[in-house]
Design an enzyme around this catalytic site. Structure first.
Site, PDB file in Angstrom:
ATOM      1  N   LYS A 234       0.830  -1.212   0.000  1.00 53.42           N
ATOM      2  CA  LYS A 234       0.000   0.000   0.000  1.00 53.42           C
ATOM      3  C   LYS A 234       0.864   1.263   0.000  1.00 53.42           C
ATOM      4  O   LYS A 234       2.022   1.242   0.410  1.00 53.42           O
ATOM      5  CB  LYS A 234      -1.000  -0.055   1.152  1.00 53.42           C
ATOM      6  CG  LYS A 234      -2.084  -1.120   0.833  1.00 53.42           C
ATOM      7  CD  LYS A 234      -3.278  -1.093   1.715  1.00 53.42           C
ATOM      8  CE  LYS A 234      -4.280  -2.138   1.199  1.00 53.42           C
ATOM      9  NZ  LYS A 234      -5.295  -2.484   2.177  1.00 53.42           N
ATOM     10  N   ARG A 269      -3.287 -10.277   4.677  1.00 55.56           N
ATOM     11  CA  ARG A 269      -3.654 -10.312   3.259  1.00 55.56           C
ATOM     12  C   ARG A 269      -2.475  -9.770   2.457  1.00 55.56           C
ATOM     13  O   ARG A 269      -2.125  -8.596   2.591  1.00 55.56           O
ATOM     14  CB  ARG A 269      -4.908  -9.453   3.045  1.00 55.56           C
ATOM     15  CG  ARG A 269      -5.449  -9.476   1.639  1.00 55.56           C
ATOM     16  CD  ARG A 269      -6.705  -8.617   1.535  1.00 55.56           C
ATOM     17  NE  ARG A 269      -7.259  -8.658   0.201  1.00 55.56           N
ATOM     18  CZ  ARG A 269      -6.854  -7.891  -0.803  1.00 55.56           C
ATOM     19  NH1 ARG A 269      -5.899  -6.997  -0.613  1.00 55.56           N
ATOM     20  NH2 ARG A 269      -7.410  -8.008  -1.994  1.00 55.56           N
TER      21      ARG A 269
HETATM   22  C1  9MG Z   1      -9.941  -6.111  -1.049  1.00 53.31           C
HETATM   23  N1  9MG Z   1      -8.991  -5.495  -0.141  1.00 53.31           N
HETATM   24  C2  9MG Z   1      -8.021  -4.597  -0.462  1.00 53.31           C
HETATM   25  N2  9MG Z   1      -7.346  -4.241   0.641  1.00 53.31           N
HETATM   26  C3  9MG Z   1      -7.908  -4.923   1.675  1.00 53.31           C
HETATM   27  C4  9MG Z   1      -7.665  -4.970   3.050  1.00 53.31           C
HETATM   28  O1  9MG Z   1      -6.733  -4.230   3.624  1.00 53.31           O
HETATM   29  N3  9MG Z   1      -8.437  -5.779   3.814  1.00 53.31           N
HETATM   30  C5  9MG Z   1      -9.413  -6.534   3.253  1.00 53.31           C
HETATM   31  N4  9MG Z   1     -10.147  -7.310   4.068  1.00 53.31           N
HETATM   32  N5  9MG Z   1      -9.696  -6.525   1.953  1.00 53.31           N
HETATM   33  C6  9MG Z   1      -8.951  -5.722   1.184  1.00 53.31           C
END
Ligand code: 9MG
Length: 290
Positions: A234, A269
């Site tokens: 990010k 994730r």
């Molecule tokens: C789809 N998506 C993109 N970034 C995300 C994040 O930080 N958490 C979750 N649950 N989904 C995300």
């Protein structure tokens, strides 16, 4: 030391459920990102074999150590344009079906009730909604489908959310929102052990907001639900270390996730599954060294 022999890193909170979607939470779980979007699988701008490429990518991530494969067909990046329901379904369904048929735990990353329904029918076992089931019919769909849900916090909408994020106390406000959304899920008949919370790194947050949420993850543990963190590649990382492009943010991603893990998060994730797996294994091995 094999990964399964490493003792729990997060067993200190007695209110914490021991599993989410059948996955044990006494060790970090890695959710691999499978973007079923044309821009994710392009060859010099030329879109080719999108579903096949996404399926192959998902299989590789599982091989590298992802225990959940998160399939999404609509970008939620800042400024991203929404896609039609028809297009989203066409992108995700073949990928969900193939990965589930191969025996993997698949989550569907969507904010649309109809996509939730069709993806679960195609084999998805988890619903990951960046709008925390606030969309029309989403809460009802999740209750009917009886699948575990990931509820994420976002301030605003993807197109505009990074324009002027504002909080008085970001950690308290995100916690209050997530608590209310978990309560909404309980009230329609989802069980507490079907709920996972996510502070939504980068979703309507400045650098300072993201850092506070990572640092104070432990405050969210008091809500009694497992916590997922998604800092992967990010843009806040490039605000700390030069202006690096997304594919050069792997080390920053790992550092952010380790900080959140230390504070009690259990599911991560990520794009770079192999790096996450190695980083988590080393971190755990040091924690439990003599
Ligand atoms: C789809 N998506 C993109 N970034 C995300 C994040 O930080 N958490 C979750 N649950 N989904 C995300």
């Amino acid at each position: 030391m094999s990964n399964s022999a490493v003792p729990s890193t997060v067993a200190s909170n007695p209110a914490m459920p021991g599993a989410f979607a059948g996955l044990p939470l006494d060790r970090p779980q890695i959710m691999g990102i499978v973007n079923a979007t044309p821009d994710s699988f392009s060859d010099g701008g030329q879109f080719f074999g999108s579903s096949a490429a996404a399926i192959e990518h998902g299989l590789e991530l599982a091989e590298q150590g992802a225990s959940i494969l998160d399939v999404g067909g609509e970008s939620t990046r800042p400024g991203a344009e929404p896609v039609s329901l028809k297009e989203e379904l066409a992108r995700v369904l073949p990928v969900v079906e193939a990965l589930a048929r191969a025996g993997h735990c698949v989550s569907i990353d969507t904010r649309h009730a109809e996509v939730m329904r069709q993806a679960v029918a195609a084999g998805a076992g988890i619903i990951n909604d960046v709008t925390a089931l606030q969309g029309p019919g989403s809460l009802e769909a999740a209750a009917e489908l009886q699948r575990p849900v990931i509820l994420m916090h976002m301030q605003g909408e993807p197109q505009t959310m990074q324009q002027a994020p504002r909080y008085t106390d970001v950690v308290a406000e995100v916690a209050a929102f997530l608590k209310a959304r978990a309560q909404a899920c309980l009230s329609v008949g989802l069980a507490a052990d079907q709920i996972c919370l996510d502070v939504g790194i980068g979703f309507g947050k400045t650098l300072a907001h993201n850092l506070s949420l990572l640092k104070h993850t432990s405050q969210l543990l008091t809500l009694g639900y497992p916590l997922l963190v998604g800092a992967s590649r990010k843009s806040f990382i490039s605000k700390i270390d030069r202006d690096l492009p997304a594919d050069q943010r792997e080390a920053g991603t790992l550092a952010a996730h380790l900080a959140a893990m230390q504070a009690g998060a259990q599911i991560f994730r990520v794009h770079d599954v192999a790096a996450a797996r190695q980083g988590f294994a080393v971190w755990q091995a040091v924690q439990y060294a003599d």
